[in-house]
Enzyme design. Structure first.
Site, PDB file in Angstrom:
ATOM      1  N   ARG A 128       0.854  -1.224   0.355  1.00  0.00           N
ATOM      2  CA  ARG A 128      -0.032  -0.205   0.156  1.00  0.00           C
ATOM      3  C   ARG A 128       0.697   0.762  -0.426  1.00  0.00           C
ATOM      4  O   ARG A 128       0.637   2.051  -0.380  1.00  0.00           O
ATOM      5  CB  ARG A 128      -1.106  -0.421   1.427  1.00  0.00           C
ATOM      6  CG  ARG A 128      -2.399  -1.030   0.945  1.00  0.00           C
ATOM      7  CD  ARG A 128      -3.129  -1.064   2.024  1.00  0.00           C
ATOM      8  NE  ARG A 128      -3.889  -2.010   2.067  1.00  0.00           N
ATOM      9  CZ  ARG A 128      -3.973  -3.071   2.169  1.00  0.00           C
ATOM     10  NH1 ARG A 128      -3.201  -3.192   3.485  1.00  0.00           N
ATOM     11  NH2 ARG A 128      -4.771  -4.152   2.077  1.00  0.00           N
ATOM     12  N   GLU A 162       4.813 -11.798  13.519  1.00  0.00           N
ATOM     13  CA  GLU A 162       4.127 -12.307  14.799  1.00  0.00           C
ATOM     14  C   GLU A 162       4.188 -14.001  14.489  1.00  0.00           C
ATOM     15  O   GLU A 162       4.004 -14.567  15.421  1.00  0.00           O
ATOM     16  CB  GLU A 162       2.859 -12.333  15.038  1.00  0.00           C
ATOM     17  CG  GLU A 162       2.969 -10.798  15.293  1.00  0.00           C
ATOM     18  CD  GLU A 162       2.785  -9.813  14.326  1.00  0.00           C
ATOM     19  OE1 GLU A 162       1.608  -9.750  13.598  1.00  0.00           O
ATOM     20  OE2 GLU A 162       3.249  -9.592  13.550  1.00  0.00           O
TER      21      GLU A 162
END
Length: 177
Positions: A66, A103
């Site tokens: 983005r 993560e």
């Protein structure tokens, strides 16, 4: 920055709980891009932020993917260059690379070796700051390439995840959740 414009942008962001997986709340910037007036407001506010917080910037670097939507427009308006940071294996030629932890594993970012000149003053642009791992990796990569990060500019930040704690460079956020 125009608080009126930021409020209009904030109101247009759509929220999607449990996307892309349970427990994640996805903040969708695409409704802003769908409205030409809001999209212009967003780019105007981002340009104003760079002018205010990163005077002397010589290059905008946008993060995959983005950051690619906003970075080139900001760079064009400021009369400076744009360079992308991409996921590993997506850029031609020689690259600098940084591997970083997620993560759920790890990933690697690349930037072309000639994309940043030594000492060049850089603003890194992305849509979201969450845990900070991606932005920290981008800062590390720009520094590895010889650039000086003046500002990390993000549209949205999930404050509870404390991503700014991982980023040693100045971070400007337009909308905090």
């Amino acid at each position: 920055m125009s608080q009126e414009k930021i409020k209009r942008i904030t109101d247009a962001v759509s929220v999607h709980p449990d996307f892309p997986k349970p427990g994640i709340v996805f903040m969708n910037i695409f409704p802003v891009l769908h409205d030409p007036s809001l999209f212009k407001d967003l780019i105007d506010v981002m340009i104003e932020s760079v002018r205010t917080n990163a005077a002397g910037a010589q290059l905008i670097v946008g993060l995959d993917a983005r950051g690619f939507l906003f970075g080139p427009m900001i760079a064009q308006a400021l009369g400076i260059g744009f360079s992308p940071i991409r996921k590993a294996g997506k850029l031609p030629g020689e690259t600098h690379s940084v591997t970083y932890k997620l993560e759920y594993g790890q990933d690697t970012f690349d930037i072309e070796k000639n994309a940043v000149s030594p000492g060049e003053k850089v603003v890194i642009v992305d849509d979201l700051l969450a845990t900070g791992g991606t932005m920290k990796a981008a800062c590390d990569l720009v520094c590895k390439a010889g650039g000086e990060v003046l500002q990390c500019l993000v549209i949205m930040e999930l404050e509870d995840l404390r991503g700014q704690d991982k980023v040693a460079m100045p971070v400007t956020t337009l909308i905090k959740y």
